[in-house]
Design a protein around this motif. Structure first.
Motif, PDB file in Angstrom:
ATOM      1  N   GLY A 174       9.563   5.879  43.883  1.00 22.87           N
ATOM      2  CA  GLY A 174      10.573   6.555  44.721  1.00 22.87           C
ATOM      3  C   GLY A 174      10.917   7.479  45.314  1.00 22.87           C
ATOM      4  N   ASP A 175      11.556   8.055  45.789  1.00 22.09           N
ATOM      5  CA  ASP A 175      11.788   9.623  46.516  1.00 22.09           C
ATOM      6  C   ASP A 175      13.043  10.941  44.790  1.00 22.09           C
ATOM      7  OD1 ASP A 175      13.799   8.116  47.554  1.00 22.09           O
ATOM      8  OD2 ASP A 175      14.166   9.769  48.939  1.00 22.09           O
ATOM      9  N   GLY A 176      13.466  10.013  44.443  1.00 20.49           N
ATOM     10  CA  GLY A 176      15.092  10.422  44.081  1.00 20.49           C
ATOM     11  C   GLY A 176      14.291  10.655  42.604  1.00 20.49           C
ATOM     12  N   ILE A 177      14.467  12.253  42.243  1.00 23.21           N
ATOM     13  CA  ILE A 177      13.998  12.794  41.133  1.00 23.21           C
ATOM     14  C   ILE A 177      14.891  12.404  39.516  1.00 23.21           C
ATOM     15  CG2 ILE A 177      14.904  14.861  41.281  1.00 23.21           C
ATOM     16  CD1 ILE A 177      11.960  14.324  40.151  1.00 23.21           C
ATOM     17  N   ASN A 178      16.111  12.594  40.390  1.00 25.93           N
ATOM     18  CA  ASN A 178      17.091  11.530  39.574  1.00 25.93           C
ATOM     19  C   ASN A 178      17.155  10.369  38.997  1.00 25.93           C
ATOM     20  OD1 ASN A 178      18.097  14.546  38.271  1.00 25.93           O
ATOM     21  ND2 ASN A 178      18.899  14.734  40.739  1.00 25.93           N
ATOM     22  N   THR A 179      17.286   9.632  40.047  1.00 22.52           N
ATOM     23  CA  THR A 179      17.337   8.002  39.733  1.00 22.52           C
ATOM     24  C   THR A 179      15.930   7.374  39.711  1.00 22.52           C
ATOM     25  OG1 THR A 179      17.312   7.693  42.160  1.00 22.52           O
ATOM     26  CG2 THR A 179      19.224   7.824  41.128  1.00 22.52           C
TER      27      THR A 179
ATOM     28  N   VAL B   8       7.432  10.010  45.614  1.00 23.58           N
ATOM     29  CA  VAL B   8       7.622  10.146  46.890  1.00 23.58           C
ATOM     30  C   VAL B   8       8.577  11.381  47.473  1.00 23.58           C
ATOM     31  CG1 VAL B   8       7.485   9.487  49.448  1.00 23.58           C
ATOM     32  CG2 VAL B   8       6.850   7.508  47.301  1.00 23.58           C
ATOM     33  N   THR B   9       6.999  12.649  48.241  1.00 22.37           N
ATOM     34  CA  THR B   9       7.767  13.827  48.000  1.00 22.37           C
ATOM     35  C   THR B   9       8.765  14.049  49.853  1.00 22.37           C
ATOM     36  OG1 THR B   9       5.987  14.860  48.797  1.00 22.37           O
ATOM     37  CG2 THR B   9       6.200  15.216  46.975  1.00 22.37           C
ATOM     38  N   SER B  10       8.589  13.377  50.246  1.00 18.72           N
ATOM     39  CA  SER B  10       8.913  13.151  51.759  1.00 18.72           C
ATOM     40  C   SER B  10       9.797  12.830  52.697  1.00 18.72           C
ATOM     41  CB  SER B  10       7.914  12.086  52.463  1.00 18.72           C
ATOM     42  OG  SER B  10       7.600  11.098  52.543  1.00 18.72           O
ATOM     43  N   GLY B  11      10.123  12.516  51.313  1.00 14.99           N
ATOM     44  CA  GLY B  11      11.900  11.257  51.159  1.00 14.99           C
ATOM     45  C   GLY B  11      12.867  12.829  51.247  1.00 14.99           C
ATOM     46  N   LEU B  12      14.459  12.548  50.323  1.00 17.26           N
ATOM     47  CA  LEU B  12      15.482  13.177  49.577  1.00 17.26           C
ATOM     48  C   LEU B  12      14.776  14.936  49.216  1.00 17.26           C
ATOM     49  CD1 LEU B  12      17.204  11.234  47.237  1.00 17.26           C
ATOM     50  CD2 LEU B  12      17.802  11.311  50.036  1.00 17.26           C
ATOM     51  N   ALA B  13      13.734  15.201  48.787  1.00 20.28           N
ATOM     52  CA  ALA B  13      13.357  16.621  48.664  1.00 20.28           C
ATOM     53  C   ALA B  13      12.446  16.979  49.582  1.00 20.28           C
ATOM     54  CB  ALA B  13      13.034  16.726  46.740  1.00 20.28           C
TER      55      ALA B  13
END
Length: 292
Positions: A232-237, A252-257
């Motif tokens: 996943g791309d959500g650090i808090n989820t 996955v770093t290419s998502g939200l951040a």
């Protein structure tokens, strides 16, 4: 310290199951990422199971219809488990009362219209006006393209004064719809809590969605000893949820951040990544630029 990898194939062998996020990993809300589709098909070809674990506030059948329309092939996954599935169980159990006010866009009507088989014949849920409600079911803003959480402060003040509990069907704060960032139900629930209201969550990173995913996995032959990798791309989820569940995680770093790790979305800069993760007190086992 997290290990940066180039491909899912680099680490796939020890794992039996993927809990894979959708937005930011498999698609951008408009179209799928071909390399991500290939990666999931490859994992399944090795004998692995893929569970698409999403904070979408809609039932999994509606999520599947959206993926079909988007062009995500069904041979890329085995199951879909959504925050909407877990939250509906709580709603039908009466977590926020039997008379509820729905805060959310029209596309989330399926949250109410499709009754899970296990709740057939049980006491129903009545959707009512705000003034009649015993609780709130929040699936997002009414107008997710143009509205922001602050638009709801007056309504939330009235709800808090009445002591209305809120069921948040999607703990995500934001998602990227194509190249546009929009607010989710989690942002509204966060504001409600900040104002002193009570909110309940059932998607990532909270346990109910993981419990449901394991039960559904068991129903298709998955055992308790299967080793799971969350993607996943959500650090808090995604990342926080995996850590809380004691399962390994591929971030996955290419998502939200995507704008935090350098100009090359396929190759996050190690020092920037390390500093960013340290500031958030998270350390996923693996990191990848894009799922591939």
């Amino acid at each position: 310290m997290t290990r940066i990898i180039d491909s899912l194939a680099d680490i796939a062998a020890p794992y039996d199951v993927l809990f894979c996020d959708l937005w930011g990993c498999l698609h951008n809300g408009v179209k799928p990422f071909p390399e991500a589709v290939d990666a999931l098909q490859y994992f399944r070809a090795l004998g692995g199971r893929v569970v698409l674990l999403t904070n979408a506030p809609r039932p999994s059948s509606f999520v599947q219809a959206t993926l079909d329309k988007m062009g995500v092939p069904r041979d890329a996954y085995d199951l879909i488990v959504s925050s909407g599935d877990a939250a509906r169980d709580a709603m039908f159990a009466g977590a926020v009362g039997r008379k509820v006010w729905h805060l959310g866009p029209a596309k989330d009507e399926g949250f109410f219209s499709e009754i899970p088989p296990e709740w057939e014949g049980q006491p129903g849920i009545e959707r009512v006006s705000f003034d009649e409600a015993e609780g709130i079911v929040c699936t997002g803003p009414f107008d997710e393209i143009n509205e922001v959480p602050e638009d709801y402060r007056p309504k939330f003040l009235a709800a808090k004064t009445r002591g209305l509990p809120m069921l948040c069907a999607n703990p995500d704060i934001v998602v990227d719809l194509g190249d546009r960032r929009i607010y989710c139900a989690g942002a509204l629930a966060a504001l409600y809590e900040e104002m002193g209201g009570q909110a309940m969550y059932f998607g990532k990173p909270h346990p109910p969605i993981y419990d449901l995913a394991r039960r559904r996995l068991a129903a298709i032959g998955g055992g308790d000893d299967m080793r799971i990798l969350a993607v996943g791309d959500g650090i808090n989820t995604d990342v926080a949820g995996a850590m809380g569940e004691g399962i390994d995680c591929l971030f996955v770093t290419s998502g939200l951040a995507h704008d935090q790790f350098g100009a090359d979305l396929d190759h996050p800069e190690p020092e920037l990544l390390a500093d960013w993760l340290r500031a958030r007190q998270q350390d996923p086992q693996y990191t990848i630029g894009r799922l591939r």
